[in-house]
Write an enzyme that holds these catalytic residues in place. Structure first.
Site, PDB file in Angstrom:
ATOM      1  N   ARG A 210       0.849  -1.212   0.000  1.00 35.06           N
ATOM      2  CA  ARG A 210       0.000   0.000   0.000  1.00 35.06           C
ATOM      3  C   ARG A 210       0.875   1.250   0.000  1.00 35.06           C
ATOM      4  O   ARG A 210       0.596   2.221  -0.701  1.00 35.06           O
ATOM      5  CB  ARG A 210      -0.922   0.020   1.235  1.00 35.06           C
ATOM      6  CG  ARG A 210      -2.157  -0.838   1.099  1.00 35.06           C
ATOM      7  CD  ARG A 210      -3.129  -0.607   2.255  1.00 35.06           C
ATOM      8  NE  ARG A 210      -2.625  -1.081   3.529  1.00 35.06           N
ATOM      9  CZ  ARG A 210      -2.774  -2.324   3.995  1.00 35.06           C
ATOM     10  NH1 ARG A 210      -3.433  -3.209   3.280  1.00 35.06           N
ATOM     11  NH2 ARG A 210      -2.284  -2.669   5.161  1.00 35.06           N
ATOM     12  N   PHE A 226      -9.751  -6.961  -7.268  1.00 33.09           N
ATOM     13  CA  PHE A 226      -9.911  -7.714  -6.017  1.00 33.09           C
ATOM     14  C   PHE A 226      -9.629  -6.749  -4.856  1.00 33.09           C
ATOM     15  O   PHE A 226      -8.776  -6.971  -4.019  1.00 33.09           O
ATOM     16  CB  PHE A 226      -8.960  -8.923  -5.932  1.00 33.09           C
ATOM     17  CG  PHE A 226      -9.082  -9.897  -7.077  1.00 33.09           C
ATOM     18  CD1 PHE A 226     -10.072 -10.875  -7.077  1.00 33.09           C
ATOM     19  CD2 PHE A 226      -8.223  -9.811  -8.172  1.00 33.09           C
ATOM     20  CE1 PHE A 226     -10.178 -11.765  -8.143  1.00 33.09           C
ATOM     21  CE2 PHE A 226      -8.327 -10.702  -9.230  1.00 33.09           C
ATOM     22  CZ  PHE A 226      -9.312 -11.687  -9.228  1.00 33.09           C
ATOM     23  N   ASP A 248     -14.553  -5.520  -7.122  1.00 38.81           N
ATOM     24  CA  ASP A 248     -14.666  -6.657  -6.215  1.00 38.81           C
ATOM     25  C   ASP A 248     -16.063  -7.232  -6.364  1.00 38.81           C
ATOM     26  O   ASP A 248     -17.009  -6.500  -6.635  1.00 38.81           O
ATOM     27  CB  ASP A 248     -14.421  -6.231  -4.759  1.00 38.81           C
ATOM     28  CG  ASP A 248     -14.033  -7.411  -3.870  1.00 38.81           C
ATOM     29  OD1 ASP A 248     -12.854  -7.519  -3.502  1.00 38.81           O
ATOM     30  OD2 ASP A 248     -14.920  -8.230  -3.545  1.00 38.81           O
ATOM     31  N   ASN A 275     -17.492  -9.632 -11.474  1.00 35.61           N
ATOM     32  CA  ASN A 275     -16.439 -10.646 -11.495  1.00 35.61           C
ATOM     33  C   ASN A 275     -15.191 -10.024 -12.122  1.00 35.61           C
ATOM     34  O   ASN A 275     -15.264  -9.419 -13.193  1.00 35.61           O
ATOM     35  CB  ASN A 275     -16.920 -11.850 -12.312  1.00 35.61           C
ATOM     36  CG  ASN A 275     -15.841 -12.907 -12.397  1.00 35.61           C
ATOM     37  OD1 ASN A 275     -14.797 -12.725 -13.031  1.00 35.61           O
ATOM     38  ND2 ASN A 275     -16.085 -14.010 -11.733  1.00 35.61           N
ATOM     39  N   ALA A 276     -14.079 -10.176 -11.460  1.00 30.42           N
ATOM     40  CA  ALA A 276     -12.861  -9.486 -11.896  1.00 30.42           C
ATOM     41  C   ALA A 276     -12.446  -9.894 -13.313  1.00 30.42           C
ATOM     42  O   ALA A 276     -12.079  -9.035 -14.123  1.00 30.42           O
ATOM     43  CB  ALA A 276     -11.729  -9.775 -10.924  1.00 30.42           C
ATOM     44  N   ASP A 296      -4.787  -8.329  -6.612  1.00 28.21           N
ATOM     45  CA  ASP A 296      -4.558  -8.989  -5.317  1.00 28.21           C
ATOM     46  C   ASP A 296      -5.644 -10.034  -5.058  1.00 28.21           C
ATOM     47  O   ASP A 296      -6.490  -9.874  -4.175  1.00 28.21           O
ATOM     48  CB  ASP A 296      -4.558  -7.914  -4.206  1.00 28.21           C
ATOM     49  CG  ASP A 296      -4.237  -8.499  -2.839  1.00 28.21           C
ATOM     50  OD1 ASP A 296      -3.655  -9.593  -2.768  1.00 28.21           O
ATOM     51  OD2 ASP A 296      -4.575  -7.840  -1.832  1.00 28.21           O
ATOM     52  N   CYS A 336      -1.060 -14.753  -2.503  1.00 27.23           N
ATOM     53  CA  CYS A 336      -0.973 -15.085  -1.076  1.00 27.23           C
ATOM     54  C   CYS A 336      -1.077 -16.587  -0.871  1.00 27.23           C
ATOM     55  O   CYS A 336      -1.343 -17.048   0.234  1.00 27.23           O
ATOM     56  CB  CYS A 336      -2.038 -14.344  -0.281  1.00 27.23           C
ATOM     57  SG  CYS A 336      -3.700 -14.701  -0.845  1.00 27.23           S
TER      58      CYS A 336
END
Ligand code: SAH
Length: 393
Positions: A210, A226, A248, A275-276, A296, A336
Protein backbone atom coordinates in the site's frame (compact mmCIF):
# COMPACT_ATOMS: atom_id res chain seq x y z
CA UNK A 1 13.65 -31.39 35.85
CA UNK A 2 9.98 -30.40 35.88
CA UNK A 3 7.41 -30.79 33.14
CA UNK A 4 7.04 -33.03 30.13
CA UNK A 5 10.05 -34.11 28.13
CA UNK A 6 9.89 -35.53 24.61
CA UNK A 7 12.81 -37.15 22.87
CA UNK A 8 13.30 -37.30 19.11
CA UNK A 9 14.45 -40.54 17.50
CA UNK A 10 17.62 -40.77 15.40
CA UNK A 11 15.94 -39.69 12.15
CA UNK A 12 13.98 -36.90 13.83
CA UNK A 13 17.15 -35.65 15.55
CA UNK A 14 19.03 -35.52 12.27
CA UNK A 15 16.22 -33.49 10.71
CA UNK A 16 16.11 -31.19 13.73
CA UNK A 17 19.82 -30.46 13.40
CA UNK A 18 19.28 -29.68 9.71
CA UNK A 19 16.77 -27.04 10.78
CA UNK A 20 13.40 -28.77 10.60
CA UNK A 21 10.95 -27.25 13.07
CA UNK A 22 7.93 -29.62 12.77
CA UNK A 23 7.68 -33.31 13.64
CA UNK A 24 5.23 -36.20 13.27
CA UNK A 25 4.48 -38.68 16.03
CA UNK A 26 6.81 -41.27 14.49
CA UNK A 27 9.76 -38.85 14.59
CA UNK A 28 9.76 -39.28 18.38
CA UNK A 29 11.75 -41.92 20.26
CA UNK A 30 8.92 -42.50 22.75
CA UNK A 31 5.15 -42.30 22.61
CA UNK A 32 3.67 -38.89 22.22
CA UNK A 33 2.31 -37.41 25.48
CA UNK A 34 -1.47 -37.73 25.62
CA UNK A 35 -2.20 -34.23 26.84
CA UNK A 36 -1.60 -31.17 24.68
CA UNK A 37 0.83 -28.58 26.00
CA UNK A 38 4.41 -27.44 26.30
CA UNK A 39 7.32 -29.84 26.53
CA UNK A 40 11.08 -29.81 26.70
CA UNK A 41 12.50 -31.34 23.51
CA UNK A 42 15.69 -33.40 23.46
CA UNK A 43 17.50 -35.07 20.60
CA UNK A 44 18.50 -38.75 20.60
CA UNK A 45 21.74 -37.93 22.44
CA UNK A 46 19.88 -36.02 25.15
CA UNK A 47 20.89 -32.60 23.84
CA UNK A 48 18.42 -29.79 24.46
CA UNK A 49 16.41 -28.46 21.50
CA UNK A 50 14.43 -25.97 23.57
CA UNK A 51 10.67 -25.99 24.02
CA UNK A 52 8.07 -27.70 21.88
CA UNK A 53 4.31 -27.58 21.58
CA UNK A 54 2.67 -31.00 21.62
CA UNK A 55 -0.64 -31.49 19.76
CA UNK A 56 -1.49 -35.17 20.27
CA UNK A 57 -4.33 -35.32 17.71
CA UNK A 58 -2.72 -33.32 14.94
CA UNK A 59 -0.46 -34.57 12.17
CA UNK A 60 1.95 -31.86 13.30
CA UNK A 61 2.39 -33.60 16.63
CA UNK A 62 5.36 -31.53 17.79
CA UNK A 63 6.41 -28.03 16.79
CA UNK A 64 9.54 -26.40 18.16
CA UNK A 65 8.85 -23.24 20.14
CA UNK A 66 12.26 -21.66 20.73
CA UNK A 67 14.91 -21.87 23.41
CA UNK A 68 14.32 -21.50 27.12
CA UNK A 69 16.93 -21.24 29.87
CA UNK A 70 17.59 -24.18 32.17
CA UNK A 71 16.01 -27.56 31.61
CA UNK A 72 12.47 -27.04 32.86
CA UNK A 73 9.18 -26.31 31.14
CA UNK A 74 7.87 -22.86 32.11
CA UNK A 75 4.36 -22.28 33.40
CA UNK A 76 2.11 -20.97 30.60
CA UNK A 77 1.90 -17.52 32.28
CA UNK A 78 5.68 -17.22 32.24
CA UNK A 79 5.94 -18.57 28.70
CA UNK A 80 3.41 -16.09 27.25
CA UNK A 81 4.80 -13.21 29.26
CA UNK A 82 8.29 -13.76 27.87
CA UNK A 83 7.28 -14.60 24.28
CA UNK A 84 4.85 -11.65 24.05
CA UNK A 85 7.45 -9.26 25.47
CA UNK A 86 9.89 -10.32 22.73
CA UNK A 87 7.22 -10.15 20.02
CA UNK A 88 6.19 -6.62 21.09
CA UNK A 89 9.81 -5.46 21.34
CA UNK A 90 10.35 -6.66 17.75
CA UNK A 91 7.51 -4.35 16.68
CA UNK A 92 7.93 -1.47 19.10
CA UNK A 93 8.00 1.02 16.20
CA UNK A 94 4.60 -0.20 14.97
CA UNK A 95 2.64 0.13 18.17
CA UNK A 96 1.39 3.73 18.02
CA UNK A 97 -2.01 4.11 19.72
CA UNK A 98 -3.97 4.20 16.46
CA UNK A 99 -1.80 1.79 14.48
CA UNK A 100 -2.60 -1.70 13.30
CA UNK A 101 0.00 -4.43 13.23
CA UNK A 102 0.44 -8.14 13.63
CA UNK A 103 2.02 -8.67 17.02
CA UNK A 104 2.43 -12.46 16.94
CA UNK A 105 3.19 -14.32 13.73
CA UNK A 106 3.22 -17.95 14.82
CA UNK A 107 6.45 -19.89 14.61
CA UNK A 108 8.51 -16.80 13.79
CA UNK A 109 7.64 -15.47 17.26
CA UNK A 110 8.24 -18.91 18.82
CA UNK A 111 4.50 -19.30 19.43
CA UNK A 112 3.56 -22.10 17.02
CA UNK A 113 0.30 -21.62 15.16
CA UNK A 114 -0.62 -18.48 17.09
CA UNK A 115 -1.61 -15.24 15.37
CA UNK A 116 -2.32 -12.03 17.28
CA UNK A 117 -3.26 -8.82 15.49
CA UNK A 118 -3.65 -5.46 17.20
CA UNK A 119 -5.93 -2.80 15.75
CA UNK A 120 -5.45 0.32 17.89
CA UNK A 121 -6.98 -0.79 21.22
CA UNK A 122 -8.56 -3.99 19.89
CA UNK A 123 -6.81 -7.36 19.82
CA UNK A 124 -7.77 -10.36 17.68
CA UNK A 125 -6.28 -13.81 18.22
CA UNK A 126 -6.24 -17.05 16.24
CA UNK A 127 -4.99 -20.07 18.13
CA UNK A 128 -3.94 -22.55 15.46
CA UNK A 129 -2.34 -25.34 17.46
CA UNK A 130 -4.04 -27.75 19.83
CA UNK A 131 -0.97 -27.63 22.06
CA UNK A 132 -1.55 -23.98 22.96
CA UNK A 133 -5.37 -24.06 23.05
CA UNK A 134 -5.61 -25.18 26.73
CA UNK A 135 -3.77 -21.99 27.73
CA UNK A 136 -6.01 -19.50 25.97
CA UNK A 137 -7.01 -17.94 29.31
CA UNK A 138 -3.34 -17.36 30.22
CA UNK A 139 -2.70 -15.88 26.77
CA UNK A 140 -5.62 -13.47 27.14
CA UNK A 141 -4.46 -12.48 30.65
CA UNK A 142 -0.98 -11.71 29.28
CA UNK A 143 -2.46 -9.63 26.43
CA UNK A 144 -4.71 -7.76 28.86
CA UNK A 145 -1.74 -7.06 31.14
CA UNK A 146 0.52 -5.80 28.35
CA UNK A 147 -1.90 -3.93 26.09
CA UNK A 148 -5.06 -3.22 28.13
CA UNK A 149 -7.26 -3.62 25.03
CA UNK A 150 -10.97 -2.77 24.85
CA UNK A 151 -11.65 -6.20 23.42
CA UNK A 152 -9.84 -9.48 22.84
CA UNK A 153 -11.66 -11.45 20.15
CA UNK A 154 -11.03 -15.02 18.98
CA UNK A 155 -11.38 -15.33 15.20
CA UNK A 156 -11.30 -19.08 15.36
CA UNK A 157 -13.10 -19.53 12.04
CA UNK A 158 -10.01 -20.84 10.28
CA UNK A 159 -9.51 -24.08 8.36
CA UNK A 160 -6.29 -24.79 10.25
CA UNK A 161 -8.34 -25.31 13.44
CA UNK A 162 -10.11 -28.21 11.73
CA UNK A 163 -6.77 -29.93 11.09
CA UNK A 164 -5.97 -29.53 14.79
CA UNK A 165 -9.43 -30.92 15.71
CA UNK A 166 -10.30 -27.65 17.43
CA UNK A 167 -13.78 -26.05 17.30
CA UNK A 168 -14.35 -23.28 14.74
CA UNK A 169 -15.93 -20.26 16.39
CA UNK A 170 -15.86 -16.49 16.72
CA UNK A 171 -15.91 -15.60 20.39
CA UNK A 172 -15.38 -12.65 22.71
CA UNK A 173 -12.51 -13.58 25.03
CA UNK A 174 -12.24 -10.43 27.09
CA UNK A 175 -13.59 -6.86 27.29
CA UNK A 176 -16.63 -5.52 25.46
CA UNK A 177 -17.91 -6.22 21.97
CA UNK A 178 -16.44 -3.70 19.52
CA UNK A 179 -18.04 -3.84 16.06
CA UNK A 180 -15.67 -1.53 14.22
CA UNK A 181 -12.38 0.12 14.99
CA UNK A 182 -10.40 2.58 12.92
CA UNK A 183 -6.68 2.28 12.33
CA UNK A 184 -4.30 4.85 10.92
CA UNK A 185 -1.76 3.99 8.28
CA UNK A 186 0.32 6.37 6.22
CA UNK A 187 -1.99 9.28 7.01
CA UNK A 188 -5.13 7.34 6.08
CA UNK A 189 -7.85 5.96 8.32
CA UNK A 190 -9.02 2.45 7.53
CA UNK A 191 -12.14 0.85 9.05
CA UNK A 192 -11.59 -2.62 10.54
CA UNK A 193 -14.45 -4.97 11.39
CA UNK A 194 -12.90 -7.64 13.60
CA UNK A 195 -16.02 -9.86 13.86
CA UNK A 196 -16.88 -10.02 10.18
CA UNK A 197 -13.94 -8.74 8.14
CA UNK A 198 -11.59 -11.00 6.19
CA UNK A 199 -8.79 -12.67 8.13
CA UNK A 200 -8.77 -10.89 11.50
CA UNK A 201 -10.43 -7.82 9.98
CA UNK A 202 -7.86 -6.26 7.69
CA UNK A 203 -5.04 -7.17 5.30
CA UNK A 204 -2.25 -5.98 7.59
CA UNK A 205 0.28 -7.91 5.53
CA UNK A 206 -0.08 -5.57 2.54
CA UNK A 207 1.17 -2.47 4.35
CA UNK A 208 4.44 -2.18 2.34
CA UNK A 209 2.60 -2.63 -0.95
CA UNK A 210 0.00 0.00 0.00
CA UNK A 211 2.86 2.37 0.82
CA UNK A 212 4.47 1.61 -2.56
CA UNK A 213 1.21 2.34 -4.36
CA UNK A 214 0.81 5.58 -2.42
CA UNK A 215 4.30 6.70 -3.43
CA UNK A 216 3.80 5.91 -7.13
CA UNK A 217 0.24 7.07 -7.62
CA UNK A 218 0.58 10.76 -8.38
CA UNK A 219 -1.43 11.72 -11.44
CA UNK A 220 -2.08 8.11 -12.41
CA UNK A 221 -5.30 6.38 -13.41
CA UNK A 222 -5.44 3.45 -11.00
CA UNK A 223 -7.24 0.11 -11.22
CA UNK A 224 -7.58 -1.90 -7.97
CA UNK A 225 -8.65 -5.45 -8.84
CA UNK A 226 -9.91 -7.71 -6.02
CA UNK A 227 -10.05 -4.54 -3.98
CA UNK A 228 -11.94 -5.74 -0.88
CA UNK A 229 -12.41 -2.46 1.09
CA UNK A 230 -10.19 -0.59 -1.32
CA UNK A 231 -6.97 -0.51 0.72
CA UNK A 232 -4.91 0.03 -2.43
CA UNK A 233 -7.37 2.39 -4.14
CA UNK A 234 -7.51 4.63 -1.06
CA UNK A 235 -3.71 4.68 -0.74
CA UNK A 236 -3.49 5.64 -4.42
CA UNK A 237 -5.98 8.50 -4.10
CA UNK A 238 -4.24 9.68 -0.93
CA UNK A 239 -1.00 9.65 -2.93
CA UNK A 240 -2.49 11.90 -5.59
CA UNK A 241 -3.94 9.46 -8.14
CA UNK A 242 -6.14 11.06 -10.78
CA UNK A 243 -8.77 8.36 -10.34
CA UNK A 244 -9.20 4.88 -8.91
CA UNK A 245 -11.54 2.11 -10.02
CA UNK A 246 -12.03 -0.66 -7.43
CA UNK A 247 -13.38 -4.02 -8.61
CA UNK A 248 -14.67 -6.66 -6.21
CA UNK A 249 -17.53 -9.14 -6.32
CA UNK A 250 -18.55 -8.18 -2.78
CA UNK A 251 -21.00 -5.27 -2.61
CA UNK A 252 -20.39 -4.96 1.15
CA UNK A 253 -16.66 -4.57 0.66
CA UNK A 254 -17.18 -1.89 -2.00
CA UNK A 255 -19.65 -0.02 0.22
CA UNK A 256 -16.99 0.00 2.97
CA UNK A 257 -14.44 1.30 0.44
CA UNK A 258 -16.77 4.15 -0.60
CA UNK A 259 -17.47 5.04 3.05
CA UNK A 260 -13.75 5.03 3.86
CA UNK A 261 -13.02 7.31 0.90
CA UNK A 262 -15.57 9.79 2.17
CA UNK A 263 -14.32 9.52 5.75
CA UNK A 264 -10.81 10.39 4.47
CA UNK A 265 -12.05 13.22 2.26
CA UNK A 266 -10.86 11.50 -0.92
CA UNK A 267 -12.54 12.04 -4.26
CA UNK A 268 -12.19 10.05 -7.47
CA UNK A 269 -13.11 6.54 -6.29
CA UNK A 270 -15.33 4.50 -8.56
CA UNK A 271 -16.45 0.99 -7.61
CA UNK A 272 -17.57 -1.94 -9.70
CA UNK A 273 -19.24 -5.01 -8.17
CA UNK A 274 -18.41 -7.49 -10.88
CA UNK A 275 -16.44 -10.65 -11.49
CA UNK A 276 -12.86 -9.49 -11.90
CA UNK A 277 -12.08 -11.67 -14.93
CA UNK A 278 -15.20 -10.54 -16.81
CA UNK A 279 -14.64 -6.89 -15.99
CA UNK A 280 -10.98 -6.97 -17.02
CA UNK A 281 -11.95 -8.46 -20.40
CA UNK A 282 -14.68 -5.81 -20.81
CA UNK A 283 -12.22 -3.02 -20.03
CA UNK A 284 -9.77 -4.46 -22.52
CA UNK A 285 -12.43 -4.72 -25.22
CA UNK A 286 -13.42 -1.11 -24.56
CA UNK A 287 -9.79 -0.09 -25.11
CA UNK A 288 -9.40 1.31 -21.57
CA UNK A 289 -5.89 1.86 -20.22
CA UNK A 290 -4.52 2.45 -16.73
CA UNK A 291 -1.23 3.75 -15.37
CA UNK A 292 -1.21 1.61 -12.24
CA UNK A 293 -2.99 -1.71 -11.84
CA UNK A 294 -3.10 -3.69 -8.59
CA UNK A 295 -4.11 -7.35 -8.73
CA UNK A 296 -4.56 -8.99 -5.32
CA UNK A 297 -6.70 -12.11 -5.73
CA UNK A 298 -7.60 -14.68 -3.08
CA UNK A 299 -5.28 -17.72 -3.01
CA UNK A 300 -5.93 -19.72 -6.20
CA UNK A 301 -4.08 -22.78 -4.87
CA UNK A 302 -5.53 -23.84 -1.53
CA UNK A 303 -3.48 -27.05 -1.64
CA UNK A 304 -0.67 -28.61 -3.64
CA UNK A 305 -3.01 -30.49 -6.00
CA UNK A 306 -4.54 -27.23 -7.17
CA UNK A 307 -1.20 -25.72 -8.09
CA UNK A 308 -1.19 -26.48 -11.84
CA UNK A 309 -4.62 -24.94 -12.38
CA UNK A 310 -3.65 -22.03 -10.17
CA UNK A 311 -0.52 -21.33 -12.21
CA UNK A 312 -2.65 -20.96 -15.34
CA UNK A 313 -5.10 -18.76 -13.43
CA UNK A 314 -2.34 -16.41 -12.23
CA UNK A 315 -0.77 -16.33 -15.71
CA UNK A 316 -4.02 -15.46 -17.50
CA UNK A 317 -5.01 -12.88 -14.92
CA UNK A 318 -1.63 -11.17 -15.06
CA UNK A 319 -1.60 -11.20 -18.84
CA UNK A 320 -5.01 -9.50 -18.84
CA UNK A 321 -3.75 -6.92 -16.35
CA UNK A 322 -0.52 -6.23 -18.27
CA UNK A 323 -2.55 -5.64 -21.44
CA UNK A 324 -4.48 -2.89 -19.67
CA UNK A 325 -1.33 -0.88 -18.89
CA UNK A 326 -0.67 2.31 -20.76
CA UNK A 327 2.94 3.16 -21.72
CA UNK A 328 5.12 3.30 -18.60
CA UNK A 329 2.29 1.80 -16.54
CA UNK A 330 2.93 -0.27 -13.41
CA UNK A 331 1.41 -3.58 -12.38
CA UNK A 332 1.48 -4.49 -8.71
CA UNK A 333 0.65 -8.19 -8.64
CA UNK A 334 0.18 -10.39 -5.59
CA UNK A 335 -0.16 -14.03 -4.62
CA UNK A 336 -0.97 -15.09 -1.08
CA UNK A 337 -0.96 -18.81 -1.83
CA UNK A 338 1.38 -20.76 0.49
CA UNK A 339 1.85 -23.33 -2.27
CA UNK A 340 3.25 -20.86 -4.76
CA UNK A 341 6.92 -20.18 -4.07
CA UNK A 342 8.39 -16.72 -4.79
CA UNK A 343 10.41 -18.23 -7.65
CA UNK A 344 7.32 -19.88 -9.14
CA UNK A 345 5.35 -16.67 -8.95
CA UNK A 346 8.05 -14.73 -10.74
CA UNK A 347 8.16 -17.41 -13.42
CA UNK A 348 4.39 -17.15 -13.81
CA UNK A 349 4.64 -13.41 -14.32
CA UNK A 350 7.37 -14.03 -16.91
CA UNK A 351 5.01 -16.37 -18.78
CA UNK A 352 2.23 -13.79 -18.55
CA UNK A 353 4.51 -11.15 -20.08
CA UNK A 354 5.76 -13.37 -22.92
CA UNK A 355 4.38 -12.57 -26.37
CA UNK A 356 3.11 -9.15 -25.37
CA UNK A 357 4.01 -6.39 -27.83
CA UNK A 358 6.19 -4.60 -25.24
CA UNK A 359 9.00 -5.49 -22.85
CA UNK A 360 8.11 -5.97 -19.23
CA UNK A 361 10.49 -4.88 -16.48
CA UNK A 362 10.55 -6.17 -12.93
CA UNK A 363 10.72 -3.01 -10.85
CA UNK A 364 10.39 -4.28 -7.28
CA UNK A 365 9.81 -7.30 -5.09
CA UNK A 366 7.70 -6.52 -2.06
CA UNK A 367 6.51 -9.00 0.53
CA UNK A 368 4.54 -8.88 3.72
CA UNK A 369 5.53 -6.22 6.23
CA UNK A 370 8.19 -6.73 8.85
CA UNK A 371 5.52 -7.47 11.43
CA UNK A 372 5.16 -10.79 9.54
CA UNK A 373 8.71 -12.14 9.99
CA UNK A 374 9.68 -15.37 8.27
CA UNK A 375 11.54 -17.99 10.27
CA UNK A 376 14.14 -19.23 7.82
CA UNK A 377 13.52 -22.81 8.95
CA UNK A 378 9.99 -22.45 7.58
CA UNK A 379 10.40 -20.84 4.15
CA UNK A 380 6.77 -21.64 3.25
CA UNK A 381 5.70 -19.10 5.86
CA UNK A 382 6.78 -16.46 3.34
CA UNK A 383 3.32 -16.73 1.85
CA UNK A 384 2.75 -13.25 0.41
CA UNK A 385 4.49 -12.41 -2.84
CA UNK A 386 4.13 -8.96 -4.40
CA UNK A 387 5.90 -8.08 -7.63
CA UNK A 388 5.94 -4.76 -9.43
CA UNK A 389 6.23 -4.89 -13.21
CA UNK A 390 6.51 -1.96 -15.59
CA UNK A 391 5.37 -1.79 -19.17
CA UNK A 392 8.57 -0.93 -21.02
CA UNK A 393 9.17 -0.09 -24.70
N1 SAH B 1 -6.65 -6.08 -2.02
C1 SAH B 1 -7.38 -6.26 -0.78
C2 SAH B 1 -7.53 -7.72 -0.38
C3 SAH B 1 -8.14 -8.61 -1.44
S1 SAH B 1 -8.85 -10.08 -0.82
C4 SAH B 1 -6.70 -5.43 0.32
O1 SAH B 1 -5.54 -5.07 0.18
O2 SAH B 1 -7.34 -5.16 1.35
C5 SAH B 1 -9.58 -10.76 -2.19
C6 SAH B 1 -10.89 -10.10 -2.63
O3 SAH B 1 -11.24 -10.69 -3.88
C7 SAH B 1 -12.10 -10.32 -1.73
O4 SAH B 1 -12.59 -9.07 -1.32
C8 SAH B 1 -13.14 -11.05 -2.58
O5 SAH B 1 -14.45 -10.54 -2.41
C9 SAH B 1 -12.65 -10.73 -3.98
N2 SAH B 1 -12.95 -11.72 -5.03
C10 SAH B 1 -12.72 -13.06 -5.01
N3 SAH B 1 -12.99 -13.60 -6.22
C11 SAH B 1 -13.39 -12.59 -7.02
C12 SAH B 1 -13.79 -12.51 -8.39
N4 SAH B 1 -13.81 -13.60 -9.17
N5 SAH B 1 -14.10 -11.30 -8.90
C13 SAH B 1 -14.06 -10.19 -8.12
N6 SAH B 1 -13.70 -10.21 -6.82
C14 SAH B 1 -13.36 -11.38 -6.27
Amino acid sequence: MSGTTVRLGAKGSKLAHKGRPWFYADDLADRLPETPGLARVLDDKGRDLGLGVVSPHSRLALRLAGGWPGDAVPAPEEFFDSRLAAALARRSHLLGPAEGSRIVHGEADALPGLVVDRYADVVVVQVGSAGLEPFTAELVAALDAKLAPRMVLARHDTAVRRLEKLPEEIRLLSGRRVEEVEIEEGGLRHPVRPWTGHKTGFYLDQRPARAFVGRHARGRRVLDVFSYQGGFALSALHGGAASALAIDQSADALAAAAAAAERNGLVGLETCGDNAFTKLRDLRRAGEQFDLVVVDPPAFAKNRRELQGALRGYRDLNRLALRLLGPGGLLVTCSCSHHMSPVRFEETLRHAAAELPFRTLLRARIGAGEDHPVWLALPESEYLKVLVAERGD
